[in-house]
Motif scaffolding. Structure first.
Motif, mmCIF file in Angstrom:
data_model
loop_
_atom_site.group_PDB
_atom_site.id
_atom_site.type_symbol
_atom_site.label_atom_id
_atom_site.label_comp_id
_atom_site.label_asym_id
_atom_site.label_seq_id
_atom_site.Cartn_x
_atom_site.Cartn_y
_atom_site.Cartn_z
ATOM 1 N N CYS A 190 0.836 -1.198 0.000
ATOM 2 C CA CYS A 190 0.000 0.000 0.000
ATOM 3 C C CYS A 190 0.874 1.253 0.000
ATOM 4 O O CYS A 190 2.084 1.183 0.226
ATOM 5 C CB CYS A 190 -0.941 0.016 1.201
ATOM 6 S SG CYS A 190 -0.125 0.044 2.794
ATOM 7 N N ARG A 191 0.223 2.368 -0.267
ATOM 8 C CA ARG A 191 0.845 3.683 -0.180
ATOM 9 C C ARG A 191 0.055 4.491 0.830
ATOM 10 O O ARG A 191 -1.161 4.312 0.961
ATOM 11 C CB ARG A 191 0.806 4.392 -1.531
ATOM 12 C CG ARG A 191 1.660 3.746 -2.584
ATOM 13 C CD ARG A 191 1.605 4.561 -3.891
ATOM 14 N NE ARG A 191 2.291 3.856 -4.938
ATOM 15 C CZ ARG A 191 1.716 3.019 -5.794
ATOM 16 N NH1 ARG A 191 0.418 2.800 -5.725
ATOM 17 N NH2 ARG A 191 2.420 2.403 -6.723
ATOM 18 N N SER A 215 -1.054 8.425 2.194
ATOM 19 C CA SER A 215 -1.172 9.819 1.763
ATOM 20 C C SER A 215 -2.104 10.568 2.716
ATOM 21 O O SER A 215 -2.708 9.975 3.609
ATOM 22 C CB SER A 215 -1.716 9.888 0.326
ATOM 23 O OG SER A 215 -2.999 9.285 0.269
#
Length: 142
Positions: free
Chosen positions: A67-68, A70
């Protein structure tokens, strides 16, 4: 008049607010949570809660798998941050914070956080509103 306190073999971090001195040697604890259940979404809101105020926290402190992260946001008047995890592929998404990467305002390091995990299903096609609109108008002009 000066007061001297002597404690052998103990290390304490001291802070003051000009009225009193606080002795704080407790290691910072961190909890990662979300109300999003398994297999519901590939975008997961994550809450990062600290046991006390931290000197600094950055999204790069998160250890991420599949995952990322943000949209880091400090929740006002709380020892909490929120961010968004976006899955890269169908499967398990996880996030954690390693020990000794963050300090509280007294200078104490953190303990390792829990390992947050969710099972996610990423759709084979994620719509892109901008490019879908461009394609639509392009095809109209042809």
């Amino acid at each position: 008049f000066p007061v001297t306190i002597r404690l052998e073999q103990k290390t304490f971090n001291l802070t003051t607010n000009n009225s009193y001195v606080v002795i704080d040697n407790a290691q910072l604890q961190i909890s990662l949570t979300s109300d999003t259940p398994n297999n519901s979404n590939y975008i997961i809101p994550l809450i990062i809660e600290f046991s006390e105020a931290v000197a600094e926290f950055d999204i790069d402190n998160l250890e991420l798998v599949n995952c990322r992260a943000s949209n880091l946001y400090k929740i006002p008047n709380q020892n909490k941050y929120s961010c968004t995890l976006t899955a890269i592929a169908t499967g398990t998404v996880s996030a954690s914070i390693l020990a000794n990467t963050i300090t509280d305002i007294a200078g104490n390091n953190n303990l390792v956080s829990n390992i947050f995990t969710r099972e996610v299903i990423v759709p084979p096609y994620i719509p892109d509103l901008y490019w879908d609109n461009v394609s639509y108008f392009y095809n109209l002009l042809r």
